[in-house]
Write an enzyme that holds these catalytic residues in place. Structure first.
Site, PDB file in Angstrom:
ATOM      1  N   HIS A   1      -9.856 -25.648 118.990  1.00 47.58           N
ATOM      2  CA  HIS A   1      -9.425 -24.655 119.979  1.00 47.58           C
ATOM      3  C   HIS A   1      -8.054 -24.971 120.580  1.00 47.58           C
ATOM      4  O   HIS A   1      -7.185 -24.105 120.667  1.00 47.58           O
ATOM      5  CB  HIS A   1     -10.462 -24.574 121.110  1.00 47.58           C
ATOM      6  CG  HIS A   1     -11.835 -24.230 120.644  1.00 47.58           C
ATOM      7  ND1 HIS A   1     -12.207 -22.953 120.281  1.00 47.58           N
ATOM      8  CD2 HIS A   1     -12.941 -25.006 120.476  1.00 47.58           C
ATOM      9  CE1 HIS A   1     -13.483 -22.948 119.913  1.00 47.58           C
ATOM     10  NE2 HIS A   1     -13.947 -24.182 120.015  1.00 47.58           N
TER      11      HIS A   1
HETATM   12  O1  RIB Z   1     -14.209 -24.060 124.809  1.00 48.57           O
HETATM   13  C1  RIB Z   1     -13.318 -24.913 124.122  1.00 48.57           C
HETATM   14  C2  RIB Z   1     -12.534 -25.737 125.082  1.00 48.57           C
HETATM   15  O2  RIB Z   1     -13.404 -26.584 125.833  1.00 48.57           O
HETATM   16  C3  RIB Z   1     -11.560 -26.710 124.377  1.00 48.57           C
HETATM   17  O3  RIB Z   1     -10.467 -26.949 125.222  1.00 48.57           O
HETATM   18  C4  RIB Z   1     -12.370 -27.961 124.237  1.00 48.57           C
HETATM   19  O4  RIB Z   1     -11.560 -29.133 124.145  1.00 48.57           O
HETATM   20  C5  RIB Z   1     -13.118 -27.952 125.533  1.00 48.57           C
HETATM   21  O5  RIB Z   1     -12.255 -28.498 126.543  1.00 48.57           O
END
Ligand code: RIB
Ligand code: CA
Length: 308
Positions: free
Chosen positions: A239
């Site tokens: 992500h």
């Molecule tokens: O939902 C995904 C996010 O939450 C990303 O930033 C992952 O590292 C967690 O922090």
């Protein structure tokens, strides 16, 4: 033009992949990396920021900010995805870090020293940015912009039916940031979860003879195991790397100006991001939201930037 940024993150394997992209980029000047409680508890997040920097040995060393616990009673970490140490149980040894300044202090100091120049890239919960807003009455006028990985446009979460992890960790702080008069860009789960990586990613990583290659080969395999065992998926989502890519290659994304808010009370919806989608309403837009991504090009761009 080199963009001056602070990366606020909760490493976390996908955070650390984004840090690789940023720390070796000639188009970014990472002024500081500030830890925030999220994937892992505060103390571990701070230690992991230091670990990533020590393991990568980047050409320019950023300042490091120390995380402190958030104020959310129902906060839960994500070590089941990132490993007991938050970095794929790679077993890194890190020097004891001397007394660090708090993340929100570093954010305020760096923004005040360069009005309008510093962008904050938030790859974790918004605790530190909310605290910076509360700490310095001039922060909102001095900060250049805030780019956030978080939330969900379609209302489907990854922690609850409706809430994405970064927002759900600290909904009150997210509400404060969403309502602050700051230039904000949100890269939501709908976008980042489209860019999936198969096991072939391992073969595309830099060689282990490099500091980056050694680091990535030690942390990424764990994510494939946890995604399969915990989520039943054969691919992984990185992500934060995709969110950072929006800053580095904006042409791969389409943004839409929207009115967005954060639910802080709902029993089923606490931490949900809510957007005014009714065309008839003219609610004032308070952020830009990534709505489309060139999936294949983004996947290739992340891999390419790990080799930069
Ligand atoms: O939902 C995904 C996010 O939450 C990303 O930033 C992952 O590292 C967690 O922090
Ligand atoms: Ca993160």
């Amino acid at each position: 033009m080199v963009r001056r940024i602070i990366i606020d993150c909760d490493p976390g394997i996908d955070d650390s992949v984004a840090l690789v992209m940023a720390l070796f980029s000639r188009s970014l000047d990472v002024v500081a990396i500030t830890a925030v409680e999220g994937n892992v508890p505060a103390e571990m997040a701070t230690r992991n920021v230091q670990t990533v920097i020590e393991q990568l040995d980047p050409p320019r060393l950023p300042r490091i900010g120390a995380a402190t616990a958030n104020d959310n009673a129902d906060y839960r970490d994500a070590c089941f995805i990132h490993g007991r140490d938050g970095l794929g149980e790679a077993g890194f040894v890190t020097a004891d870090h001397h007394q660090r300044h708090l993340s929100e202090k570093i954010i305020c100091d760096e923004v005040r020293a360069a009005p309008g120049e510093i962008g904050i890239v938030c790859l974790g919960p918004l605790t530190n940015v909310a605290r910076a807003i509360q700490r310095d009455p001039h922060f909102v006028e001095n900060v250049g912009e805030v780019v956030m990985m978080g939330g969900s446009f379609n209302g489907i979460g990854n922690v609850t039916q409706t809430a994405e992890f970064n927002i759900h960790c600290d909904p009150e702080s997210a509400w404060e940031v969403f309502h602050a008069p700051i230039k904000k860009t949100l890269i939501p789960l709908d976008i980042t979860s489209q860019v999936q990586f198969s096991l072939g990613l391992i073969d595309s990583l830099p060689h282990e003879s490099t500091s980056v290659g050694r680091f990535l080969h030690r942390v990424i395999p764990y994510l494939f195991r946890s995604y399969r065992q915990q989520l039943g998926l054969e691919t992984i989502q990185i992500h934060d790397a995709v969110a950072l890519l929006q800053l580095m290659e904006p042409e791969l994304f389409e943004l839409e100006a929207l009115a967005g808010d954060v639910e802080i009370k709902g029993e089923l919806t606490r931490g949900m991001t809510v957007f005014e989608k009714r065309r008839s309403k003219n609610a004032p837009h308070n952020l830009e939201v990534a709505r489309v991504v060139a999936v294949s090009a983004a996947r290739q761009a992340v891999i390419k930037r790990l080799h930069s």
